[in-house]
Design a protein around this motif. Sequence first.
Motif, PDB file in Angstrom:
ATOM      1  N   GLY A  81     -32.272 -36.651 -34.522  1.00 44.44           N
ATOM      2  CA  GLY A  81     -33.425 -36.057 -35.173  1.00 44.44           C
ATOM      3  C   GLY A  81     -34.716 -36.117 -34.381  1.00 44.44           C
ATOM      4  N   GLU A 100     -29.579 -31.917 -42.464  1.00 46.35           N
ATOM      5  CA  GLU A 100     -30.229 -33.078 -41.866  1.00 46.35           C
ATOM      6  C   GLU A 100     -29.894 -34.291 -42.726  1.00 46.35           C
ATOM      7  OE1 GLU A 100     -34.577 -33.900 -40.233  1.00 46.35           O
ATOM      8  OE2 GLU A 100     -34.556 -33.758 -42.432  1.00 46.35           O
ATOM      9  N   ASP A 123     -29.185 -34.097 -37.146  1.00 45.47           N
ATOM     10  CA  ASP A 123     -29.410 -32.720 -37.594  1.00 45.47           C
ATOM     11  C   ASP A 123     -28.289 -31.828 -37.081  1.00 45.47           C
ATOM     12  OD1 ASP A 123     -31.836 -33.724 -38.523  1.00 45.47           O
ATOM     13  OD2 ASP A 123     -32.957 -33.012 -36.795  1.00 45.47           O
TER      14      ASP A 123
END
Length: 130
Positions: A81, A100, A123
């Motif tokens: 992320g 996510e 993600d």
Amino acid sequence: AEVGIDHINNTEGKAAAWMREHVPVDARFASFDIGRVSYEWGGQVIDLGGLVDPSYFHYLKEGAVPEYLKVHRVEYVMLPGSGKEDLGFSAIARMEKLAEYCSAAPDWILGFRYTIHSTRCQDIYRVPAK
């Protein structure tokens, strides 16, 4: 140790469950963290951590990971992320974020202190064909 397991369950574990429902097992998928997703999803995962394909290191070193994805016709990618711009992903502006999964900060930070490699979120993106 339990907090580290909780972190994996909250990120890679939930990502694998999402993939089982949304990504065909014959799709071209790549990830920096292949363990849990590879085990649970059922499809083949292209390793972006640099452990499997010796030709990959050049792409990683040059910040050209998106080019590696093109060469291997990757359709989906799971990225940490944070830091994806450092890997050259700002060049793929049209990547569509599909999911996510993040851990609560206290769960993540404890695991991070042990490994210094854990990111708080994972993600999943769809990679544009061109």
